[in-house]
Write an enzyme that holds these catalytic residues in place. Structure first.
Site, PDB file in Angstrom:
ATOM      1  N   SER A 147       2.261   9.288  -0.823  1.00 41.45           N
ATOM      2  CA  SER A 147       2.311   8.373   0.313  1.00 41.45           C
ATOM      3  C   SER A 147       3.423   8.798   1.265  1.00 41.45           C
ATOM      4  CB  SER A 147       2.611   6.969  -0.228  1.00 41.45           C
ATOM      5  OG  SER A 147       3.051   6.091   0.780  1.00 41.45           O
ATOM      6  N   TYR A 160       6.591  -0.121  -4.171  1.00 46.89           N
ATOM      7  CA  TYR A 160       5.622   0.930  -3.845  1.00 46.89           C
ATOM      8  C   TYR A 160       6.351   2.245  -3.534  1.00 46.89           C
ATOM      9  CZ  TYR A 160       1.509   2.866  -1.342  1.00 46.89           C
ATOM     10  OH  TYR A 160       0.450   3.626  -0.905  1.00 46.89           O
TER      11      TYR A 160
HETATM   12  C1  GCO Z   1       2.746  -0.095   4.334  1.00 40.99           C
HETATM   13  C2  GCO Z   1       1.500   0.686   3.996  1.00 40.99           C
HETATM   14  C3  GCO Z   1       1.833   1.978   3.342  1.00 40.99           C
HETATM   15  C4  GCO Z   1       0.660   2.769   2.974  1.00 40.99           C
HETATM   16  C5  GCO Z   1       0.686   4.202   2.800  1.00 40.99           C
HETATM   17  C6  GCO Z   1       1.480   5.002   3.772  1.00 40.99           C
HETATM   18  O1  GCO Z   1       2.744  -1.277   4.111  1.00 40.99           O
HETATM   19  O2  GCO Z   1       3.683   0.516   4.846  1.00 40.99           O
HETATM   20  O3  GCO Z   1       0.617  -0.046   3.245  1.00 40.99           O
HETATM   21  O4  GCO Z   1       2.765   1.823   2.356  1.00 40.99           O
HETATM   22  O5  GCO Z   1      -0.454   2.144   2.593  1.00 40.99           O
HETATM   23  O6  GCO Z   1       0.776   4.605   1.500  1.00 40.99           O
HETATM   24  O7  GCO Z   1       1.472   6.341   3.454  1.00 40.99           O
END
Ligand code: GCO
Length: 264
Positions: A147, A160
């Site tokens: 990501s 995340y």
């Molecule tokens: C956020 C997004 C991201 C992504 C993605 C970006 O809330 O910033 O959801 O986290 O989905 O992985 O590369």
């Protein structure tokens, strides 16, 4: 004779979370390049059956497997069943992932753990069992879906970012341990893509929507199909000496600091 180094004919590709979103776009790319697709999902048989139908309507040889990537016993037996039904897995795409957007000072520990479990521990469990087969066979491709948050922080996505940053390092470590077995482990780092996961922050007029378009040199959200070329490359013999890379497909986000709002 001309040969196509991106041809995946005869290869078995297992894609986790392939019932929708980026996983489905990636699996379609691999399927169109000739691979047989093992479609994983964890929510319901119906959702998997619908996805398999969608693949088949494109002429892709697809088979559904319902299991949870965080459940070691379930993963272990699914890998065995796939081997029996389709053959050994040549390509594993660790795509299944979740996000919870909560400021860290308010985040429940259980929510933090749930994100790390799916986004980081899941790819470890999957790769461990698939690698057993790949090591025996002396070849394989593992692609971890990372990501922007493997590199950058953002308010509210702490769990995340921790998981996706971890997945980047897990990719490098898998490459370190398994390259000698002719297994290439790499990652794809999608930028901001138009999927269900980003729907809440993508609606027109949402400040984040304008922010992303301004922040992305290509000046648009990614279309899930934009990932197919990178996936086919990393799944094919074209990448046989490519180990431990994260290939960012981000419209240039990581290349730039960005620009003020009033600049074109
Ligand atoms: C956020 C997004 C991201 C992504 C993605 C970006 O809330 O910033 O959801 O986290 O989905 O992985 O590369």
């Amino acid at each position: 004779m001309k040969t196509d180094m991106f041809d995946l004919t005869g290869k078995i590709a297992l894609v986790t979370g392939a019932t929708h979103g980026l996983g489905m776009a990636i699996a379609k790319g691999l399927g169109n390049a000739g691979a047989t697709i093992a479609v994983n999902g964890h929510s319901s048989k119906e959702k998997i059956a619908a996805a398999v139908k969608a693949y088949q309507s494109l002429g892709i040889n697809a088979h559904g497997y319902l299991f949870d990537v965080t459940n070691e016993e379930a993963v272990k037996s699914a890998v065995k069943i796939i081997h029996k039904e389709l053959g050994g897995i040549d390509i594993l795409v660790n795509n299944a992932g979740i996000i919870k957007r909560t400021p860290m000072a308010d985040m429940e520990v259980s929510d933090f753990k749930a994100v790390v479990d799916v986004d980081l521990v899941g790819p470890f469990i999957m790769s461990k069992y698939v690698a057993h087969d790949m090591i025996k066979k002396g070849s394989g491709k593992i692609i971890n879906i990372c990501s922007m948050m493997s590199e950058l922080g953002r308010n509210s996505v702490g769990a995340y970012a921790a998981a996706k940053g971890g997945l980047k390092m897990l990719t490098r470590n898998m490459a370190t341990e398994w390259a000698k077995h002719n297994i290439q482990v790499n990652g794809i780092g999608p930028g901001y893509f138009a999927t269900e996961q980003t729907a809440p922050i993508r609606v027109n007029g949402h400040p984040f929507n304008d922010f992303i378009i301004n922040r992305t040199p290509a000046a648009r959200w990614g279309d899930p199909d934009d990932l197919q070329g990178a996936a086919i490359f990393l799944a094919s013999r074209a990448s046989n000496f490519v180990n431990g890379h994260i290939l960012y497909v981000d419209g240039g986000i990581l290349a730039t600091i960005g620009k003020p709002h009033n600049e074109n």
